[in-house]
Design a protein around this motif. Structure first.
Motif, PDB file in Angstrom:
ATOM      1  N   ALA A  51     -10.878   1.741  63.034  1.00  0.00           N
ATOM      2  CA  ALA A  51     -11.129   2.793  64.029  1.00  0.00           C
ATOM      3  C   ALA A  51      -9.831   3.495  64.415  1.00  0.00           C
ATOM      4  CB  ALA A  51     -11.799   2.191  65.267  1.00  0.00           C
ATOM      5  N   CYS A  52      -8.759   2.719  64.529  1.00  0.00           N
ATOM      6  CA  CYS A  52      -7.454   3.270  64.882  1.00  0.00           C
ATOM      7  C   CYS A  52      -6.993   4.269  63.821  1.00  0.00           C
ATOM      8  CB  CYS A  52      -6.442   2.133  65.031  1.00  0.00           C
ATOM      9  SG  CYS A  52      -4.759   2.690  65.418  1.00  0.00           S
ATOM     10  N   ILE A  53      -7.084   3.888  62.571  1.00  0.00           N
ATOM     11  CA  ILE A  53      -6.632   4.761  61.480  1.00  0.00           C
ATOM     12  C   ILE A  53      -7.490   6.018  61.414  1.00  0.00           C
ATOM     13  CG2 ILE A  53      -6.480   4.940  58.963  1.00  0.00           C
ATOM     14  CD1 ILE A  53      -5.493   2.067  58.924  1.00  0.00           C
ATOM     15  N   ARG A  54      -8.790   5.887  61.678  1.00  0.00           N
ATOM     16  CA  ARG A  54      -9.662   7.067  61.672  1.00  0.00           C
ATOM     17  C   ARG A  54      -9.312   8.023  62.801  1.00  0.00           C
ATOM     18  NH1 ARG A  54     -13.797   3.280  60.480  1.00  0.00           N
ATOM     19  NH2 ARG A  54     -14.427   3.274  62.675  1.00  0.00           N
ATOM     20  N   ALA A  55      -8.844   7.473  63.924  1.00  0.00           N
ATOM     21  CA  ALA A  55      -8.534   8.310  65.096  1.00  0.00           C
ATOM     22  C   ALA A  55      -7.235   9.090  64.938  1.00  0.00           C
ATOM     23  CB  ALA A  55      -8.461   7.430  66.351  1.00  0.00           C
ATOM     24  N   LEU A  56      -6.355   8.641  64.051  1.00  0.00           N
ATOM     25  CA  LEU A  56      -5.053   9.291  63.883  1.00  0.00           C
ATOM     26  C   LEU A  56      -5.197  10.657  63.236  1.00  0.00           C
ATOM     27  CD1 LEU A  56      -3.154   6.113  62.681  1.00  0.00           C
ATOM     28  CD2 LEU A  56      -2.547   7.438  64.729  1.00  0.00           C
ATOM     29  N   ARG A  57      -4.440  11.623  63.745  1.00  0.00           N
ATOM     30  CA  ARG A  57      -4.426  12.976  63.213  1.00  0.00           C
ATOM     31  C   ARG A  57      -2.996  13.371  62.842  1.00  0.00           C
ATOM     32  NH1 ARG A  57      -8.814  11.619  63.021  1.00  0.00           N
ATOM     33  NH2 ARG A  57     -10.709  12.512  63.928  1.00  0.00           N
ATOM     34  N   GLU A  58      -2.879  14.404  62.055  1.00  0.00           N
ATOM     35  CA  GLU A  58      -1.561  14.881  61.643  1.00  0.00           C
ATOM     36  C   GLU A  58      -0.684  15.131  62.870  1.00  0.00           C
ATOM     37  OE1 GLU A  58       0.505  18.426  58.937  1.00  0.00           O
ATOM     38  OE2 GLU A  58      -1.677  18.322  59.165  1.00  0.00           O
ATOM     39  N   GLY A  59       0.542  14.614  62.822  1.00  0.00           N
ATOM     40  CA  GLY A  59       1.461  14.753  63.945  1.00  0.00           C
ATOM     41  C   GLY A  59       1.442  13.578  64.904  1.00  0.00           C
ATOM     42  N   ASP A  60       0.416  12.705  64.805  1.00  0.00           N
ATOM     43  CA  ASP A  60       0.343  11.513  65.653  1.00  0.00           C
ATOM     44  C   ASP A  60       1.311  10.446  65.149  1.00  0.00           C
ATOM     45  OD1 ASP A  60      -1.637  12.717  67.111  1.00  0.00           O
ATOM     46  OD2 ASP A  60      -3.292  11.569  66.237  1.00  0.00           O
ATOM     47  N   THR A  61       1.568   9.464  66.011  1.00  0.00           N
ATOM     48  CA  THR A  61       2.384   8.311  65.633  1.00  0.00           C
ATOM     49  C   THR A  61       1.639   7.027  65.992  1.00  0.00           C
ATOM     50  OG1 THR A  61       4.477   9.482  65.985  1.00  0.00           O
ATOM     51  CG2 THR A  61       4.574   7.082  65.987  1.00  0.00           C
TER      52      THR A  61
END
Length: 206
Positions: A51-61
Motif C-alpha cells: 500500500a505504501c509503494i502504491r501511494a508514492l508519487r513522483e517527487g515523494d520520498t
C-alpha cells in the motif's frame, strides 16, 4: 511529500512501532502518511509495504527507520529502490548502517550505488557457486536445475494486480522479484492463469 514505512517482526503485540513512529514523525512524516506491517521481513506478503509503494508519487520520498525494515534481503532492497528511482521517488534512511542513504542527494545516490554493487557481487557469487555445484552433481550422475522464482503467493498477488488497469508491469515485477518473462509465463495481461501458473498452483495444492 514524505511517506513513512514501519515494520516489526511479530504480530502478537510483543513488539511495537513506537520508536520507528516517533523517528519518522520527527523527520517530518505526517502521522496520516505512515504505513506499517507486523510480519517477518522474509515474508513476501506485506500489505502495508504494498500500500505504501502504491501511494508514492513522483517527487515523494519514502522514509524508513532502518534499511532492514524495508527489504527482505539486499537483492530485494535494491530492486525496491530501483523501482522507486524509476518512478522519481526518493528513499531516506534515518538510522543504522544505511543512515547515509538519501537518494534525493548526490552523496546518498552514491552510497546506494555501492549497495547495488554489493548486491550484484552477491548475485555473481551465487551464480558461480550454483554452476560449480551443478557441474559437480552432473559429474556424479545427478541432474539439477534452478528453482522457480514464482511462488504460489506471488502468483496470487500477480493475478490480482494484473487485472487492474493502473498496474505497471515493471513495478509489479520489481515488487515480486521476477522477470517480465517469468510473470507473463504464469499470468496473462488481464490476470488469467496460463499453463505454468496452473501447474504451479497444482503443485502447491492450491
Amino acid at each position: 511529500m514524505l511517506i513513512g514505512y514501519m515494520r516489526v517482526s511479530k504480530a502478537d503485540g510483543s513488539q511495537v512501532t513506537d520508536l520507528q513512529r516517533d523517528g519518522l514523525v520527527e523527520a517530518g512524516v505526517a502521522a496520516d502518511q505512515l504505513y506499517e506491517d507486523r510480519a517477518s521481513g522474509k515474508r513476501d506478503d506485506r500489505p502495508g509495504l504494498d500500500a505504501c509503494i502504491r501511494a508514492l508519487r513522483e517527487g515523494d520520498t519514502l522514509v524508513v527507520w532502518k534499511l532492514d525494515r524495508l527489504g527482505r534481503n539486499l537483492k530485494h532492497l535494491v530492486e525496491v529502490v530501483q523501482g522507486l528511482n524509476a518512478r522519481g521517488v526518493g528513499l531516506k534512511v534515518l538510522t543504522g548502517q544505511g543512515a547515509s542513504i538519501d537518494t534525493t542527494t548526490a552523496n546518498g545516490r552514491l552510497m546506494f550505488a555501492f549497495f547495488a554493487a554489493l548486491a550484484e557481487f552477491e548475485r555473481e557469487l551465487i551464480v558461480e557457486r550454483t554452476m560449480a555445484g551443478l557441474a559437480a552433481a552432473r559429474a556424479r550422475g545427478r541432474n539439477g536445475g534452478r528453482p522457480f522464482k514464482m511462488t504460489a503467493a506471488k502468483l496470487r498477488l500477480a493475478q490480482a494486480a494484473m487485472g487492474k488497469p493502473e498496474t505497471r508491469i515493471a513495478e509489479l515485477c520489481a515488487e515480486l522479484g521476477v522477470t517480465r518473462q517469468t510473470l507473463y509465463r504464469h499470468v496473462a495481461p488481464k490476470g488469467e492463469l496460463r499453463p505454468d501458473g496452473d501447474r504451479l498452483l497444482a503443485r502447491k495444492g492450491k
